[in-house]
Write an enzyme that holds these catalytic residues in place. Sequence first.
Site, PDB file in Angstrom:
ATOM      1  N   ASN A   7       0.775  -1.236   0.091  1.00  0.00           N
ATOM      2  CA  ASN A   7       0.557   0.219  -0.437  1.00  0.00           C
ATOM      3  C   ASN A   7       0.326   1.260   0.016  1.00  0.00           C
ATOM      4  O   ASN A   7       1.912   1.957   0.775  1.00  0.00           O
ATOM      5  CB  ASN A   7      -1.261  -0.368   0.960  1.00  0.00           C
ATOM      6  N   ARG A  90      -2.873  -1.834  -3.835  1.00  0.00           N
ATOM      7  CA  ARG A  90      -3.755  -1.078  -2.880  1.00  0.00           C
ATOM      8  C   ARG A  90      -3.875  -0.280  -3.920  1.00  0.00           C
ATOM      9  O   ARG A  90      -3.117   0.635  -4.126  1.00  0.00           O
ATOM     10  CB  ARG A  90      -4.337  -0.485  -1.801  1.00  0.00           C
ATOM     11  N   HIS A 179     -12.968   3.502   0.289  1.00  0.00           N
ATOM     12  CA  HIS A 179     -12.686   3.018   1.775  1.00  0.00           C
ATOM     13  C   HIS A 179     -13.328   1.295   0.949  1.00  0.00           C
ATOM     14  O   HIS A 179     -14.285   0.842   1.993  1.00  0.00           O
ATOM     15  CB  HIS A 179     -13.433   3.295   2.627  1.00  0.00           C
ATOM     16  N   ARG A 240     -10.967  16.837   7.192  1.00  0.00           N
ATOM     17  CA  ARG A 240     -12.119  17.390   5.829  1.00  0.00           C
ATOM     18  C   ARG A 240     -13.411  17.943   5.942  1.00  0.00           C
ATOM     19  O   ARG A 240     -13.939  17.592   6.711  1.00  0.00           O
ATOM     20  CB  ARG A 240     -11.511  16.545   4.649  1.00  0.00           C
ATOM     21  N   GLU A 383      -8.220  -4.649   5.885  1.00  0.00           N
ATOM     22  CA  GLU A 383      -7.588  -4.832   3.924  1.00  0.00           C
ATOM     23  C   GLU A 383      -6.567  -5.362   3.743  1.00  0.00           C
ATOM     24  O   GLU A 383      -6.890  -5.969   2.431  1.00  0.00           O
ATOM     25  CB  GLU A 383      -7.967  -2.560   3.538  1.00  0.00           C
TER      26      GLU A 383
END
Length: 399
Positions: A7, A90, A179, A240, A383
Amino acid sequence: MKILVINCGSSSLKYQLFNMENEEVMAKGLVERIGLPGSILTHRYGEEKKVIEDEISDHERAIKLVLDAIVNPEYGVLSSMKEISAVGHRVVHAGEDFSGSVLLTEEVMKAIRKNSELAPLHNPPNIMGIEACQRLMPGVPQVAVFDTAFHQTMPPKAYLYGIPYEYYEKYKIRKYGFHGTSHKYVAQRAAALLGKPIEQCKIITCHLGNGASIAAVDGGKSVDTTMGFTPLEGLMMGTRSGDIDATVITFLMEKEGWTTEQVNNFVNKKSGVLGLSGVSSDFRDLETAAGQGNERAQIALDRFAYGVKKYIGAYAAVLDGVDAIVFTAGLGENSASMRESICSGLGYLGVKIDSEKNKIRGQEMDVSAVDAKTKVLVIPTNEELMIARDTYDIVKGKA
Ligand code: ADP
């Protein structure tokens, strides 16, 4: 079969080496500060760790060091790199090109490069990682697992924005969602915990970390999600803004004379619970500050929980009912008070948390009361395992 999962971020790289015979993690680690002074590799194997400080000028150097660590006679776990049968990467953005994981070919690489326009911060480092592995491990199959793929099942009414259709056609402006690997993994685990085939389950998955998103999963398929064209939409996050009236942007650009870069920085890096509280983007700091009477920290926490609750209500409507609400990622897995705050007042949905069970941190657990109609589940996300499984299936020719 041994599978390496990679990743790559812009200045960091995470990896895990899986033995797919039993899905055991043989080694894992993190390279930080790639291309910066003080770059460092932390390699973990069993209970041990080895820290390597070196000049790591780019992603290729980082992957070379990772491979060297994996086969090191002292702290490695394999005798030869040849034991690695495949690499799973990923990749953040697949646009509309892929709705599942794929074997990397030159054609797939072209599509990933094209979609860099939609994820300028994420896809380029992902590509660097893939290209470095291709050079360092020639002939070893490489697989791309996309964050957006799981959400490609959303119907047009969920993914189209209320703007002229020609801009969807011209620039592919639409909701993509992110996600996806995490939402898919926890939805599958939730179905297993419910003891029902996933095809019969209505699940709302809440991935609450630094980045946060919720998905409505109907029969194992994502039918709506909060993140959009970029990972900015939806919930307010660490830094954010989440959903915001688009006119706020143009208003601020006029008032403050900001460039697009400044305004992007404002909504992505300076907003969220950090901007609202003025304290921190980290929820642990906010909980501590709120506990000490900091009102803005409390407001930020309340606003966050309120946003999650609103989307749970919305997605219960989308799904026409809900069997389970899942909490995952840093905040979702660890913060009992946030879960409690989100779930309070959801009694009409059949949600009832057991406060004792809800004390759990970072472990799989049904935290709902025995008589609750809708289950509330804490499920640590994984993940990397999902990427390893997809890679395994593709290499074995099962997918
Ligand atoms: P990402 O992968 O998006 O960077 P994580 O899933 O690791 O994020 O989540 C990180 C966030 O989880 C941190 O910002 C922190 O606010 C929150 N977090 C982690 N542990 C706790 C805890 N014990 N209590 C409250 N919040 C926590």
